[in-house]
Write a protein that holds these residues in place. Structure first.
Motif, mmCIF file in Angstrom:
data_model
loop_
_atom_site.group_PDB
_atom_site.id
_atom_site.type_symbol
_atom_site.label_atom_id
_atom_site.label_comp_id
_atom_site.label_asym_id
_atom_site.label_seq_id
_atom_site.Cartn_x
_atom_site.Cartn_y
_atom_site.Cartn_z
ATOM 1 N N ASP A 45 -7.316 -1.052 -1.613
ATOM 2 C CA ASP A 45 -6.487 0.149 -1.671
ATOM 3 C C ASP A 45 -7.274 1.369 -1.186
ATOM 4 N N GLU A 46 -6.899 1.889 -0.031
ATOM 5 C CA GLU A 46 -7.601 3.031 0.544
ATOM 6 C C GLU A 46 -6.853 4.347 0.354
ATOM 7 N N GLY A 47 -5.763 4.307 -0.407
ATOM 8 C CA GLY A 47 -5.021 5.519 -0.707
ATOM 9 C C GLY A 47 -3.885 5.779 0.252
ATOM 10 N N ASN A 48 -2.927 6.577 -0.223
ATOM 11 C CA ASN A 48 -1.770 6.962 0.599
ATOM 12 C C ASN A 48 -0.975 5.751 1.090
ATOM 13 N N GLY A 49 -0.962 4.693 0.297
ATOM 14 C CA GLY A 49 -0.181 3.520 0.664
ATOM 15 C C GLY A 49 -0.799 2.669 1.744
ATOM 16 N N VAL A 50 -2.079 2.886 2.044
ATOM 17 C CA VAL A 50 -2.770 2.122 3.080
ATOM 18 C C VAL A 50 -3.661 1.075 2.414
ATOM 19 N N ASN A 106 0.586 -0.168 -9.911
ATOM 20 C CA ASN A 106 1.846 -0.883 -9.707
ATOM 21 C C ASN A 106 2.127 -1.084 -8.219
ATOM 22 N N ALA A 107 1.889 -0.050 -7.435
ATOM 23 C CA ALA A 107 2.132 -0.150 -5.991
ATOM 24 C C ALA A 107 1.183 -1.162 -5.359
ATOM 25 N N PHE A 108 -0.082 -1.128 -5.780
ATOM 26 C CA PHE A 108 -1.050 -2.083 -5.234
ATOM 27 C C PHE A 108 -0.681 -3.511 -5.599
#
Length: 477
Positions: free
Chosen positions: A108-113, A177-179
């Motif tokens: 997980d690199e942030g901002n959904g990336v 949760n997103a990850f």
């Protein structure tokens, strides 16, 4: 324990697929799939629920290993950008992905990336080495979710920290949760998907030591409970393991209280786990270890006693997903048997004795951290491990191994039934001096950890030692 830092691999970026509706999360939060207590067998001859009693016997999935990057002897390929599956004859049936480049913070690199490079390699390798069960271990919070001063140095994985995510509330962490949603819905470019190949989830690694988590037990539960619902909604026959506990606990209340408190907390706030998970190494300090027999009574037996006495958990399956002789990095033992304490034969025997103690007491698996560098690359260890797997496969233990205070040194025995119905008896002594042993009535031979078979007769005196042997009754007709 304390893993090496893992370097970032080359980037291959994909965007998150989003998250589940809140109503779905709440629905699944309180549900446990009826088939969740299994790895979802990938072949007809591999029982999804390996047992130590009854008709269903031990399976290859009871033998487990960690394999990762960051160490060229532990499955990292040349250049650090590839993974090499162990080429050993012994092939444990469960792979634990920890320190394997699949951390939350690594991907997980942030901002959904998300960086899926290493996970894609794993998915393709796992697909090529079926059947193998896989446990994904969640750990390390991405640094973008905490304050700048909370991620300045170790403990860390790439861009990771032991500090709870800044977006965590009583209802969970939206970032986690997103990850988890993106993780379980991910497929490699070759079409190998997490939901098909990774069925088991260790929800946090060693939550009760500050090295891995500085928050509270309640915060761990708050973070993982909604994520469990996401996993169940996306992974058929998902198996949820409790966040792993360890005797190295530094919460100030002690490892037994930590373990008891977690079981109580799930009872009070909603049961989310299918199996119970702990880690027991043979460590004493950075340069010495205990024998398996000593460590079993010192720690593992206590975990089992708590499990058996806690309402609702009495018959819950359990697993030890991380072990070794010692986990201290250099100048410590660095996952090796201390040569100053034990002979090579004793070290070999301890690997098998540790497995026998676990299996006979009902463990669904024992996973060696850095299996390849500790066992796979040592021909004596690997040979013993291979024959141990061969002898135990599909067999059953009707009761735990037991010890007798025989003259000179203790004698350990484990009653066993082989896959073909042959009655057997595992025997050893932890004394490197060895001792005489009278063969009980009914046994006609014994098998050793080098693959040898020796004929014996009742009342014959043989020598037993630190490497267990398996006495066998006459052939079943």
């Amino acid at each position: 324990m304390f893993p090496p830092l893992i370097a970032r691999n080359a980037r291959s970026l994909f965007i998150s697929c989003g998250s589940l509706p809140l109503a779905t999360l709440f629905l699944f939060f309180f549900l446990q799939a009826s088939s969740a207590a299994s790895f979802a067998a990938s072949s007809s001859n591999e029982a999804s629920h390996p047992a130590t009693t009854g008709k269903s016997g031990l399976r290859v999935s009871n033998f487990a290993f960690q394999c990762g990057i960051g160490d060229t002897q532990d499955c990292e390929g040349p250049g650090g950008n590839s993974i090499v599956w162990p080429s050993t004859q012994a092939q444990p049936g469960t792979l634990r992905l920890h320190d394997a480049g699949t951390h939350w913070s690594t991907i997980d690199e942030g901002n959904g990336v998300y960086n899926w490079t290493t996970l894609d390699q794993w998915l393709d390798l796992i697909a090529q080495h079926q059947p193998v069960k896989v446990i994904q271990t969640f750990t390390w919070v991405p640094c973008y979710l905490v304050g700048a001063k909370q991620c300045l140095g170790p403990p860390t994985a790439p861009s990771g920290t032991n500090v709870p995510p800044g977006d965590l509330t009583a209802n969970g962490s939206p970032a986690f949760n997103a990850f988890v949603t993106a993780f379980v819905q991910h497929c490699s470019p070759n079409g190998n998907c997490v939901s098909k190949l990774i069925k088991a989830y260790e929800m946090w690694n060693e939550w009760d030591i500050n090295y891995h988590w500085t928050g509270t037990m309640e915060q761990v539960y708050q973070m993982i409970a909604p994520a469990v619902a996401i996993i169940r909604a996306n992974v058929p026959n998902a198996l949820i393991l409790t966040p792993s506990a360890t005797p190295d606990s530094d919460t100030a209340v002690g490892y037994q209280a930590d373990f008891q408190n977690w079981l109580n907390y799930e009872n009070e706030h909603g049961r989310i786990s299918d199996w119970v998970d702990w880690h027991v190494y043979l460590s004493v300090n950075s340069t010495t270890t205990n024998t398996p027999e000593v460590q079993w009574e010192k720690y593992s037996a206590n975990y089992l006693a708590i499990l058996a006495s806690t309402p609702g958990w009495e018959t819950t399956p359990w697993v030890d997903t991380e072990t070794n002789f010692n986990g201290a990095p250099p100048p410590g033992l660095n996952y090796t048997c201390p040569a100053a304490q034990y002979t090579p034969d004793d070290c070999t025997g301890q690997i098998v004795r540790w497995q026998l103690l676990h299996a006979s007491n009902g463990a669904r698996g024992l996973a060696w951290y850095k299996w390849n560098s500790t066992i796979g690359l040592n021909s004596q260890y690997e040979t013993a491990y291979q024959y141990m797997m061969q002898y135990l496969n599909a067999g059953t233990f009707p009761s735990p191994c037991s010890v007798a205070a025989t003259p000179g040194a203790p004698t350990w025995t484990c009653t066993f039934t082989e896959s073909n119905g042959t009655k057997a008896l595992w025997v050893w002594t932890p004394s490197e001096s060895g001792m005489n042993y009278m063969v009980p009535s009914g046994y006609a031979d014994y098998r050793d950890l080098k693959g040898g078979k020796t004929n014996v007769s009742a009342s014959q005196i043989i020598t037993i030692g630190v490497e267990p042997i398996m006495l066998e009754a006459g052939s079943v007709h």
